[in-house]
Design a protein around this motif. Structure first.
Motif, PDB file in Angstrom:
ATOM      1  N   SER A  39      -5.670   0.797 -13.488  1.00  0.00           N
ATOM      2  CA  SER A  39      -6.340  -0.432 -13.913  1.00  0.00           C
ATOM      3  C   SER A  39      -7.366  -0.145 -15.005  1.00  0.00           C
ATOM      4  O   SER A  39      -7.747   1.016 -15.250  1.00  0.00           O
ATOM      5  CB  SER A  39      -7.044  -1.091 -12.729  1.00  0.00           C
ATOM      6  OG  SER A  39      -6.134  -1.681 -11.838  1.00  0.00           O
ATOM      7  N   GLY A 149      -3.258  -4.819 -14.180  1.00  0.00           N
ATOM      8  CA  GLY A 149      -4.424  -3.961 -14.103  1.00  0.00           C
ATOM      9  C   GLY A 149      -5.736  -4.446 -14.663  1.00  0.00           C
ATOM     10  O   GLY A 149      -6.703  -3.677 -14.683  1.00  0.00           O
ATOM     11  N   ARG A 183      -0.391  -5.588  -6.113  1.00  0.00           N
ATOM     12  CA  ARG A 183      -0.506  -4.452  -7.027  1.00  0.00           C
ATOM     13  C   ARG A 183      -0.982  -3.209  -6.278  1.00  0.00           C
ATOM     14  O   ARG A 183      -0.442  -2.110  -6.469  1.00  0.00           O
ATOM     15  CB  ARG A 183      -1.487  -4.804  -8.149  1.00  0.00           C
ATOM     16  CG  ARG A 183      -1.835  -3.620  -9.029  1.00  0.00           C
ATOM     17  CD  ARG A 183      -2.887  -3.935 -10.082  1.00  0.00           C
ATOM     18  NE  ARG A 183      -3.357  -2.685 -10.662  1.00  0.00           N
ATOM     19  CZ  ARG A 183      -2.699  -1.980 -11.578  1.00  0.00           C
ATOM     20  NH1 ARG A 183      -1.549  -2.412 -12.028  1.00  0.00           N
ATOM     21  NH2 ARG A 183      -3.193  -0.850 -12.042  1.00  0.00           N
ATOM     22  N   PRO A 191      -8.913  -1.766  -5.522  1.00  0.00           N
ATOM     23  CA  PRO A 191      -9.807  -2.377  -6.511  1.00  0.00           C
ATOM     24  C   PRO A 191     -11.117  -2.879  -5.911  1.00  0.00           C
ATOM     25  O   PRO A 191     -12.048  -3.194  -6.653  1.00  0.00           O
ATOM     26  CB  PRO A 191      -8.971  -3.547  -7.046  1.00  0.00           C
ATOM     27  CG  PRO A 191      -8.101  -3.935  -5.888  1.00  0.00           C
ATOM     28  CD  PRO A 191      -7.771  -2.646  -5.190  1.00  0.00           C
TER      29      PRO A 191
END
Length: 295
Positions: A39, A149, A183, A191
């Motif tokens: 990302s 990302g 993802r 994340p």
């Protein structure tokens, strides 16, 4: 952009989001999607109040161009009063003009989020990938930004309390969390460590729970007892006209009259069709996910 207004919650656009993930894999291919395993890093799009407004915005835009691997694309960023968060003029390039809402002059931490969405518009424009209708196309853009990302920035821009609210993008916070979770499950990425907004973290947790449900639907072996029981009952009734409301799978006979079941891949949502004959291992031709099924 929700600015001190009501923020929509839940999953009202879920089918369009899933269609967008499928479209990304079809247009980009599995190999290209895999090149986005990392990302955008927080340090690369950080923006503090002491940075020069225009030079800082150009720097962040260049970083997003680099992340999306846009060859020979130059972003010219300006600010003006407007209703929406941002706007980009889609031309043949290589120069693209992005306008940001004047609000970002004093909310600089969210400039990266706004630019992530607008630069993705350029990326999809060059791919010639679009959905019919403005709203569906914006949902595609949010989904692509997140899956490739940079969308964690959009979710982190979501903040809400009793006195004020802010949300960027067309997806709900939970839908952003859902795509981020999809993802994360593919790339093994977390994340949540980048969130500065506690509301963003909550939305991500809810989205992850919803994404996990995709992996627990029959005929997948991870399905729960209730789902397996319903599946067995539907299988006894034989072929039907297609997927029923609330049921992801559908039974149809093949050319020889043998029963087959189709269901969406939990990774890319492309429909997979396998014979009904007990334990089966299936491989999605689109995203290459190997699925353990009990048909």
């Amino acid at each position: 952009m929700a600015n001190d207004g009501p923020v929509e919650h839940g999953y009202p656009h879920l089918e369009t989001v899933r269609a967008a993930i499928t479209a990304l894999y079809k247009r980009l291919s599995y190999d290209t999607v895999q090149t986005f395993a990392a990302s955008v890093a927080p340090v690369d799009v950080a923006f503090c109040d002491t940075d020069d407004l225009y030079l800082g915005a150009q720097r962040v835009a260049r970083e997003l161009v680099r992340h999306y691997r846009l060859p020979d694309a130059r972003m010219v960023v300006s600010f003006r009063e407007m209703t929406h968060a941002a706007n980009v003029e889609l031309t043949a390039g290589p120069e693209y003009f992005i306008e940001l809402n004047d609000r970002f002059r004093t909310h600089r931490r969210d400039i990266g989020a706004a630019l992530a969405h607008e630069v993705m518009h350029v990326y999809l424009h060059r791919l010639d990938l679009a959905f019919p209708g403005t709203r569906e196309n914006e949902i595609l853009t949010d989904t692509a930004t997140t899956y490739l990302g940079a969308g964690w920035l959009l979710l982190d821009a979501y903040r809400e309390d009793a006195a004020s609210s802010q949300k960027l993008g067309y997806l709900t916070p939970e839908e952003f969390g859902y795509v981020l979770a999809k993802r994360a499950l593919v790339f093994g990425e977390d994340p949540s460590v980048w969130f500065t907004s506690p509301q963003a973290y909550t939305a991500y947790v809810k989205g992850m729970a919803r994404a996990r449900e995709d992996e627990q639907q029959p005929p997948l072996t991870a399905a729960g007892w209730a789902g397996r029981r319903r599946y067995a009952r539907d299988r006894r009734h034989g072929a039907g006209p297609g997927p029923q409301p609330g049921v992801p799978y559908a039974f149809t006979p093949d050319a020889g009259g043998r029963l087959r079941v189709s269901f969406p891949c939990p990774t890319c949502h492309q429909r997979i069709r396998v014979p009904v004959r007990g334990r089966v291992r299936a491989r999605c031709a689109l995203c290459r996910t190997v699925l353990e099924c009990d048909t």
